[in-house]
Design a protein around this motif. Structure first.
Motif, PDB file in Angstrom:
ATOM      1  N   SER A 215       0.820  -1.215   0.000  1.00  0.00           N
ATOM      2  CA  SER A 215       0.000   0.000   0.000  1.00  0.00           C
ATOM      3  C   SER A 215       0.849   1.259   0.000  1.00  0.00           C
ATOM      4  O   SER A 215       0.328   2.358  -0.251  1.00  0.00           O
ATOM      5  CB  SER A 215      -0.937   0.009   1.214  1.00  0.00           C
ATOM      6  OG  SER A 215      -0.203  -0.021   2.426  1.00  0.00           O
ATOM      7  N   SER A 216       2.145   1.139   0.275  1.00  0.00           N
ATOM      8  CA  SER A 216       3.029   2.305   0.244  1.00  0.00           C
ATOM      9  C   SER A 216       3.495   2.636  -1.163  1.00  0.00           C
ATOM     10  O   SER A 216       4.064   3.705  -1.397  1.00  0.00           O
ATOM     11  CB  SER A 216       4.264   2.057   1.137  1.00  0.00           C
ATOM     12  OG  SER A 216       3.887   1.830   2.478  1.00  0.00           O
ATOM     13  N   VAL A 217       3.276   1.709  -2.091  1.00  0.00           N
ATOM     14  CA  VAL A 217       3.708   1.919  -3.480  1.00  0.00           C
ATOM     15  C   VAL A 217       2.652   2.740  -4.206  1.00  0.00           C
ATOM     16  O   VAL A 217       1.501   2.334  -4.323  1.00  0.00           O
ATOM     17  CB  VAL A 217       3.921   0.575  -4.198  1.00  0.00           C
ATOM     18  CG1 VAL A 217       4.285   0.810  -5.657  1.00  0.00           C
ATOM     19  CG2 VAL A 217       4.995  -0.238  -3.497  1.00  0.00           C
ATOM     20  N   SER A 218       3.047   3.889  -4.695  1.00  0.00           N
ATOM     21  CA  SER A 218       2.146   4.776  -5.431  1.00  0.00           C
ATOM     22  C   SER A 218       2.824   5.183  -6.729  1.00  0.00           C
ATOM     23  O   SER A 218       3.923   5.750  -6.712  1.00  0.00           O
ATOM     24  CB  SER A 218       1.791   6.007  -4.596  1.00  0.00           C
ATOM     25  OG  SER A 218       0.943   6.868  -5.313  1.00  0.00           O
ATOM     26  N   LEU A 219       2.170   4.904  -7.847  1.00  0.00           N
ATOM     27  CA  LEU A 219       2.762   5.191  -9.154  1.00  0.00           C
ATOM     28  C   LEU A 219       2.465   6.623  -9.587  1.00  0.00           C
ATOM     29  O   LEU A 219       1.429   7.190  -9.235  1.00  0.00           O
ATOM     30  CB  LEU A 219       2.210   4.232 -10.208  1.00  0.00           C
ATOM     31  CG  LEU A 219       2.492   2.749 -10.015  1.00  0.00           C
ATOM     32  CD1 LEU A 219       2.017   1.964 -11.232  1.00  0.00           C
ATOM     33  CD2 LEU A 219       3.965   2.486  -9.785  1.00  0.00           C
TER      34      LEU A 219
END
Length: 515
Positions: A215-219
């Motif tokens: 959930s910390s990965v944001s594109l």
């Protein structure tokens, strides 16, 4: 290693060992003494040893004194006839691997300061190893990244035995770099597949750590935003996958699909559904691939189904998803608990959107209006102030359903044809009934509810009433509103007294006054 007495003794002793190893290859065996301190029980000594390893192997990487290429076994090289320089580089490369493994183990240390230092040191090695690769390029311009070392870091973060949420919050700052984010998605996919392979039950701690990382990965939204790289390169090549947003979206999609295909605990499932509509679906290469997970969650019932509505709404309206029994299942979610769940506002907002189409059949809209009216009989005031305008809006959109408001020759209450236990709205016979529940609510103890229910006594206005301000209304807010109203002046029928005995100019009025 001989430790000096007093504060800073370990730091000075380790510093001399590092200087000796860097100054002369003949002192290489001192590396064992430095690595041994990493296993110390003293927290300060461990931290000094981590800093010493950072200085030592950071300098060796920059000077090119570690073996480059497919690393052979240490015994084979030492027993062979290779030159002393080659033997030294292979031997030191094995010590570097031992150091990285020890730092990975320190990610589970009892002290958070040690964990944080070990993580930052490993990420420093990732950066240095990326700038000074330990593998030979397969062709000119080949993209090189220390995948094995970075995979070691990700595996340490995704622990099955300890909650690593604090450490993952520190790792989040590295995810701002495009190359770190890309390889994190790949390493996380591999780690989840490895941990879950052949295991009938996976610890909840692992799922929590995995969700925290994923959930910390944001594109980024646009291709041109890919410009921040942790490992510095002289020039970026268009042939590298890491510089293309589509490749990031593919990795992002594989990561989430690999995570969601497992039987997740309900609490993790809820967390995923909360962020699905704005943090996951917009970044997928093929959002329609989420239909299996969302329909499976929608079939669970309760709060899980309410949360799945958001994702399904996006797939239905933006990606032309066909869901045959959608409205039947939406109808089934209407039960007394819907007024008390945490996600009530989100549910009614989405239900309002789903029922906004004028092409819906009248029997379907009538079934929803009748079910909500029946549930309103036992709903709290804060929910009623939202549900009653909701029902009236349904009647405004669908004039064919206004027969529910005025049926002078309708059946008696004890013969209401509506069947509340019927799961299929088409068979509930709601269109044959009437909204007598709204008339009953006109006698509600709360004046605002009674006023809202009395709207059906007149012709409904053409513009709809916005329910957005009422979606998150609470009992406390209603109470505060009532307190702020203050007392109202009430007219009384009486003649004010003009004097003591009723006459304005009599003798008593000259000597006495009313007070």
């Amino acid at each position: 290693m001989e430790r000096e007495p007093g504060p800073g003794g370990a730091r000075r002793a380790l510093g001399r060992l590092v200087e000796a190893v860097l100054a002369s290859r003949g002192e290489a065996n001192a590396v064992f003494d430095i690595l041994a301190v990493l296993q110390s029980e003293d927290q300060e000594e461990v931290q000094e040893a981590v800093r010493a390893c950072s200085r030592l192997f950071g300098a060796l990487l920059a000077r090119g004194e570690l073996f480059v290429g497919q690393l052979p076994s240490e015994e084979m090289v030492m027993a062979g006839s290779q030159g002393a320089t080659r033997k030294y580089k292979v031997w030191m490369r094995h010590r570097y691997h031992s150091c990285c493994n020890s730092l990975r183990e320190l990610l589970a240390h009892s002290s958070f300061q040690v964990k944080e230092l070990a993580l930052s040191t490993l990420m420093k090695f990732v950066q240095l190893e990326g700038e000074h690769p330990l593998e030979k390029p397969k062709w000119e311009g080949n993209y090189l990244f220390p995948r094995q070392l970075f995979k070691l870091v990700v595996e340490g973060l995704l622990s099955s035995e300890e909650d690593r949420s604090l450490l993952l919050s520190q790792f989040r700052e590295y995810l701002e770099h495009d190359d770190i984010r890309y390889h994190t998605m790949q390493a996380a996919s591999d780690t989840v597949a490895r941990v879950t392979d052949g295991r009938p039950e996976v610890p909840l701690i692992f799922w929590n750590n995995a969700f925290t990382l994923l959930s910390s990965v944001s594109l980024p939204r646009q291709e041109g935003d890919l410009s921040s790289f942790y490992v510095k390169h002289v020039e970026l090549s268009d042939k590298w996958k890491v510089v293309h947003l589509k490749e990031h979206q593919k990795a992002f999609q594989l990561m989430w699909l690999g995570f969601l295909k497992h039987q997740l605990p309900l609490r993790i499932c809820k967390k995923v559904l909360v962020i699905m509509h704005d943090a996951i679906l917009p970044h997928l290469a093929q959002p329609s691939l989420m239909i299996d997970f969302l329909t499976r969650a929608y079939d669970i019932g309760g709060a899980i189904s309410l949360l799945a509505l958001n994702g399904l709404f996006i797939l239905i309206h933006k990606h032309n998803l066909e869901y045959p029994d959608f409205y039947r299942k939406l109808y089934g979610l209407l039960d007394p608990s819907v007024f008390h769940v945490k996600y009530r506002a989100r549910f009614f907002h989405l239900a309002d959107l789903f029922l906004s189409s004028s092409h819906l059949p009248a029997y379907l809209v009538a079934a929803f209006a009748k079910r909500l009216a029946r549930l309103a009989l036992t709903a709290p005031p804060e929910a009623l102030l939202m549900v009653l305008p909701f029902i009236c809006n349904l009647l405004r959109r669908h004039p064919a359903c206004r027969v529910l408001m005025h049926r002078p020759r309708g059946p008696a209450l004890d013969a209401d044809p509506y069947d509340p236990s019927e799961e299929d709205p088409a068979q509930s016979r709601a269109l044959e009934s009437s909204l007598w529940e709204l008339q009953a609510l006109q006698r509600h103890y709360h004046p605002e509810v009674s006023k809202a229910a009395s709207v059906i006594n007149q012709a409904l206005s053409v513009p709809e009433v916005s329910i957005a301000p009422l979606l998150e209304l609470t009992a406390f807010e209603i109470f505060e509103q009532d307190l702020k109203k203050g007392p109202e002046s009430v007219p009384l029928e009486f003649i004010p007294a003009q004097g003591l005995l009723g006459q304005q100019d009599d003798l008593c009025a000259q000597h006495f006054t009313l007070s």
